[in-house]
Design a protein around this motif. Structure first.
Motif, PDB file in Angstrom:
ATOM      1  N   THR A  55       0.831  -1.200   0.000  1.00 29.61           N
ATOM      2  CA  THR A  55       0.000   0.000   0.000  1.00 29.61           C
ATOM      3  C   THR A  55       0.864   1.248   0.000  1.00 29.61           C
ATOM      4  O   THR A  55       0.585   2.205  -0.720  1.00 29.61           O
ATOM      5  CB  THR A  55      -0.918   0.011   1.230  1.00 29.61           C
ATOM      6  OG1 THR A  55      -1.604  -1.228   1.314  1.00 29.61           O
ATOM      7  CG2 THR A  55      -1.926   1.147   1.129  1.00 29.61           C
ATOM      8  N   CYS A  56       1.917   1.268   0.785  1.00 31.15           N
ATOM      9  CA  CYS A  56       2.823   2.415   0.894  1.00 31.15           C
ATOM     10  C   CYS A  56       4.212   1.966   0.448  1.00 31.15           C
ATOM     11  O   CYS A  56       5.056   1.624   1.285  1.00 31.15           O
ATOM     12  CB  CYS A  56       2.859   2.935   2.319  1.00 31.15           C
ATOM     13  SG  CYS A  56       1.230   3.264   3.036  1.00 31.15           S
ATOM     14  N   PRO A  57       4.497   1.951  -0.854  1.00 32.46           N
ATOM     15  CA  PRO A  57       5.759   1.386  -1.332  1.00 32.46           C
ATOM     16  C   PRO A  57       6.986   2.234  -1.045  1.00 32.46           C
ATOM     17  O   PRO A  57       8.110   1.726  -1.101  1.00 32.46           O
ATOM     18  CB  PRO A  57       5.533   1.240  -2.835  1.00 32.46           C
ATOM     19  CG  PRO A  57       4.514   2.272  -3.170  1.00 32.46           C
ATOM     20  CD  PRO A  57       3.615   2.347  -1.983  1.00 32.46           C
ATOM     21  N   GLY A  58       6.821   3.522  -0.751  1.00 29.84           N
ATOM     22  CA  GLY A  58       7.998   4.319  -0.456  1.00 29.84           C
ATOM     23  C   GLY A  58       7.754   5.814  -0.580  1.00 29.84           C
ATOM     24  O   GLY A  58       6.639   6.273  -0.818  1.00 29.84           O
ATOM     25  N   VAL A  59       8.849   6.553  -0.422  1.00 27.46           N
ATOM     26  CA  VAL A  59       8.826   8.015  -0.454  1.00 27.46           C
ATOM     27  C   VAL A  59       9.616   8.493  -1.670  1.00 27.46           C
ATOM     28  O   VAL A  59      10.675   7.953  -1.987  1.00 27.46           O
ATOM     29  CB  VAL A  59       9.426   8.593   0.846  1.00 27.46           C
ATOM     30  CG1 VAL A  59       9.501  10.106   0.783  1.00 27.46           C
ATOM     31  CG2 VAL A  59       8.600   8.146   2.045  1.00 27.46           C
ATOM     32  N   VAL A  60       9.079   9.514  -2.335  1.00 22.84           N
ATOM     33  CA  VAL A  60       9.694  10.050  -3.545  1.00 22.84           C
ATOM     34  C   VAL A  60      10.038  11.516  -3.317  1.00 22.84           C
ATOM     35  O   VAL A  60       9.190  12.286  -2.847  1.00 22.84           O
ATOM     36  CB  VAL A  60       8.723   9.927  -4.743  1.00 22.84           C
ATOM     37  CG1 VAL A  60       9.345  10.520  -5.998  1.00 22.84           C
ATOM     38  CG2 VAL A  60       8.341   8.478  -4.967  1.00 22.84           C
ATOM     39  N   PRO A  61      11.281  11.937  -3.613  1.00 23.82           N
ATOM     40  CA  PRO A  61      11.608  13.363  -3.462  1.00 23.82           C
ATOM     41  C   PRO A  61      10.977  14.205  -4.564  1.00 23.82           C
ATOM     42  O   PRO A  61      11.005  13.829  -5.738  1.00 23.82           O
ATOM     43  CB  PRO A  61      13.143  13.381  -3.560  1.00 23.82           C
ATOM     44  CG  PRO A  61      13.492  12.149  -4.326  1.00 23.82           C
ATOM     45  CD  PRO A  61      12.443  11.131  -4.019  1.00 23.82           C
ATOM     46  N   LEU A  62      10.392  15.326  -4.170  1.00 22.61           N
ATOM     47  CA  LEU A  62       9.849  16.324  -5.096  1.00 22.61           C
ATOM     48  C   LEU A  62      10.614  17.613  -4.834  1.00 22.61           C
ATOM     49  O   LEU A  62      10.343  18.328  -3.864  1.00 22.61           O
ATOM     50  CB  LEU A  62       8.351  16.509  -4.885  1.00 22.61           C
ATOM     51  CG  LEU A  62       7.639  17.575  -5.723  1.00 22.61           C
ATOM     52  CD1 LEU A  62       7.822  17.313  -7.216  1.00 22.61           C
ATOM     53  CD2 LEU A  62       6.155  17.643  -5.385  1.00 22.61           C
ATOM     54  N   SER A  63      11.592  17.910  -5.665  1.00 21.16           N
ATOM     55  CA  SER A  63      12.473  19.059  -5.453  1.00 21.16           C
ATOM     56  C   SER A  63      11.675  20.352  -5.368  1.00 21.16           C
ATOM     57  O   SER A  63      10.687  20.537  -6.080  1.00 21.16           O
ATOM     58  CB  SER A  63      13.498  19.158  -6.585  1.00 21.16           C
ATOM     59  OG  SER A  63      14.343  18.043  -6.588  1.00 21.16           O
ATOM     60  N   ASN A  64      12.108  21.234  -4.465  1.00 18.15           N
ATOM     61  CA  ASN A  64      11.466  22.517  -4.191  1.00 18.15           C
ATOM     62  C   ASN A  64      10.105  22.373  -3.530  1.00 18.15           C
ATOM     63  O   ASN A  64       9.338  23.335  -3.468  1.00 18.15           O
ATOM     64  CB  ASN A  64      11.332  23.363  -5.469  1.00 18.15           C
ATOM     65  CG  ASN A  64      12.663  23.643  -6.118  1.00 18.15           C
ATOM     66  OD1 ASN A  64      13.662  23.859  -5.433  1.00 18.15           O
ATOM     67  ND2 ASN A  64      12.703  23.619  -7.430  1.00 18.15           N
ATOM     68  N   HIS A  65       9.810  21.173  -3.045  1.00 16.26           N
ATOM     69  CA  HIS A  65       8.570  20.962  -2.297  1.00 16.26           C
ATOM     70  C   HIS A  65       8.814  20.106  -1.062  1.00 16.26           C
ATOM     71  O   HIS A  65       8.369  20.429   0.028  1.00 16.26           O
ATOM     72  CB  HIS A  65       7.520  20.304  -3.185  1.00 16.26           C
ATOM     73  CG  HIS A  65       6.229  20.027  -2.478  1.00 16.26           C
ATOM     74  ND1 HIS A  65       5.237  20.978  -2.359  1.00 16.26           N
ATOM     75  CD2 HIS A  65       5.775  18.933  -1.815  1.00 16.26           C
ATOM     76  CE1 HIS A  65       4.227  20.465  -1.674  1.00 16.26           C
ATOM     77  NE2 HIS A  65       4.527  19.230  -1.328  1.00 16.26           N
ATOM     78  N   GLY A  66       9.539  19.024  -1.210  1.00 11.13           N
ATOM     79  CA  GLY A  66       9.767  18.083  -0.120  1.00 11.13           C
ATOM     80  C   GLY A  66       9.358  16.687  -0.549  1.00 11.13           C
ATOM     81  O   GLY A  66       8.780  16.480  -1.615  1.00 11.13           O
TER      82      GLY A  66
END
Length: 500
Positions: free
Chosen positions: A43-54
């Protein structure tokens, strides 16, 4: 199978390389070999960086997380969409085992005046495949019959909602589309069955501008006009070593005789959720077929030939340089002097224009009243409605009203500049949506004029140690002054000079 599955579920760093797929998570490869078997809780496979946002969370769709369909995987900031997988961007991930989804977990991204950018690898996605990245209003839509709150313009889950397709694509075709919630067809641009912005020599396997056998970068921009409304969707494709990036624009979009861009402006202002999906069908010719002029790329679709996985990475969010704001009209400048005596009685006022100066057009001020402001000294408390004035008395009403207004203004001026504490506005917090017209008011005596602020909304993006707030406002950054408990003025950063 069980011990192997448990081992793989705890080993996110295991990878395999195949001749046609490139780098694939071993967990994804095993799931493909085992059909729809789910390896661990996806369900929650991971975290992805979104530059200039977090960083943002990825949430798999309920069907994939439960094992009833494909799913999307994450490793080292890259997103791998497996066949029949769909996943959503979120600010957090509270669900588990494909259940207990919380609608407020989904990211509500306002892209007005911004560019959303990422890199995609479509290698192996042939005729009949569709690798999509799009936005829907699922963070605040109502009536979805799916337990993950999914909605789109086609009315999936019995919940039609606004949708913006940044890409629906394979190695032969590309389509970018705007949809209002009542328009499943939408207005589109690109290359495929219906659009001829490009051709096979510029977009496709071995093409001289964008070779789709290699990864390339996508930039989707949402420029706004003077009133903060979406003007068009702009998409640009870039590839290292290519001297001819490809561009398209979807503009002038109308839906059912109405201005579709206005509806989508409101959807973006409320926030839309990015969605990644990958699927295939034998009737994908609406995307990649020859079309009525027989100039499209695919004569037939072969869904069984689609690669197992497509990938996305390097997500970023940027303000559009030069985004249009309403004409800047400064609020009245009041200069306080530490040795200025307090007003006594009714003060006299004068206003003289500087010779040779250019005055802005006259705009009536917006006067903000405060319920906790004490009445000016010497005024009579309200004792109920006054008796109606005679015709003779009404003749002097105008000048008496002016004197009363001047008296009130003098008291407000004295309170805001000479030591009395003006009514404090609430302390800004990260993520607050703030209206410039309503929230950025200086105490009780100042105002912002309508042409600068009417109908425009920003969002607090950061707060310094001193209490200054950094506000994302229609593609510009606004910075408030200190102290922490109230805003005193705004500074509009233009990149070259400032207007206070």
């Amino acid at each position: 199978k069980s011990p192997l599955s448990k081992s793989v579920a705890s080993s996110e760093a295991l990878w395999m390389r195949t001749s046609d797929q490139g780098r694939i998570p071993l967990r994804s490869l095993l799931a493909g070999l085992l059909g729809s078997t789910v390896v661990g809780d996806l369900t929650c496979p991971g975290v992805v960086p979104l530059s200039n946002h977090g960083s943002v969370y990825l949430l798999n769709a309920a069907a994939g997380a439960e094992g009833g369909g494909g799913y999307v995987d994450v490793d080292s900031g890259s997103v791998f969409a497996n066949m029949n997988g769909r996943a959503y961007f979120g600010s957090q991930c509270s669900a588990s085992g494909g259940t207990d989804y919380i609608q407020s977990d989904y990211m509500a991204l306002d892209l007005l005046g911004k560019t959303f950018k990422y890199t995609v690898n479509l290698a192996g996605a042939t005729c009949g495949c569709n690798a999509a990245l799009y936005l829907t209003s699922m963070s605040h839509s109502a009536g979805s019959t799916c337990n993950d709150f999914y909605c789109d313009a086609a009315g999936a889950c019995d919940a039609p909602c606004a949708e913006i397709d940044i890409q629906e694509a394979n190695i032969y075709a590309w389509q970018s589309t705007l949809h209002t919630l009542t328009d499943p067809v939408g207005g589109s641009a690109g290359y495929g069955s219906n659009n001829r912005d490009w051709d096979a020599s510029t977009y496709g396997p071995g093409a001289h501008c964008i070779d789709t056998n290699q990864e390339f970068t996508v930039s989707a921009s949402f420029p706004v006009g003077s009133m903060g409304e979406l003007e068009r969707l702009e998409v640009r494709l870039d590839q290292p070593g290519s001297a001819c990036p490809l561009s398209l624009a979807v503009e002038g979009y109308r839906s059912g005789g109405t201005h579709g861009l206005q509806e989508l402006s409101e959807a973006l202002r409320r926030g839309m959720t990015p969605v990644i999906s990958y699927w295939s069908a034998a009737d994908m010719l609406w995307l990649d077929g020859h079309g009525s002029d027989s100039k499209g790329p695919c004569a037939e679709d072969f869904p069984d030939s689609c690669s197992n996985t497509v990938s996305f990475h390097s997500f970023s969010l940027d303000l559009i340089l030069g985004s249009v704001l309403p004409p800047a009209i400064s609020p009245p400048q009041i200069v306080a002097s530490s040795d200025m005596p307090p007003p006594t009685g009714v003060p006299s006022f004068s206003l003289d224009p500087t010779l040779g100066s250019v005055l802005p057009p006259a705009i009536p001020p917006r006067i903000v009243a405060s319920s906790d402001m004490p009445p000016p000294t010497g005024t009579v408390p309200d004792s109920g409605p006054a008796p109606a004035a005679s015709e003779e008395q009404q003749g002097g009403t105008d000048w008496k009203w002016c004197i009363g207004l001047l008296t009130a203004c003098a008291a407000l001026y004295w309170a805001s500049t000479c030591g009395a504490t003006p009514s404090a506005l609430s302390t800004p917090r990260l993520g607050d949506r703030v209206s410039v017209a309503q929230d950025f008011v200086l105490g009780d005596a100042f105002f912002l004029q309508d042409r600068l602020s009417e109908g425009l909304v920003g969002k607090v993006k950061g707060i310094s140690d001193s209490g200054a707030a950094l506000i994302d406002f229609q593609g510009r950054l606004l910075t408030s002054s200190v102290p922490k408990d109230r805003f005193q003025y705004l500074r509009v950063s233009t990149g070259q000079d400032d207007q206070a």
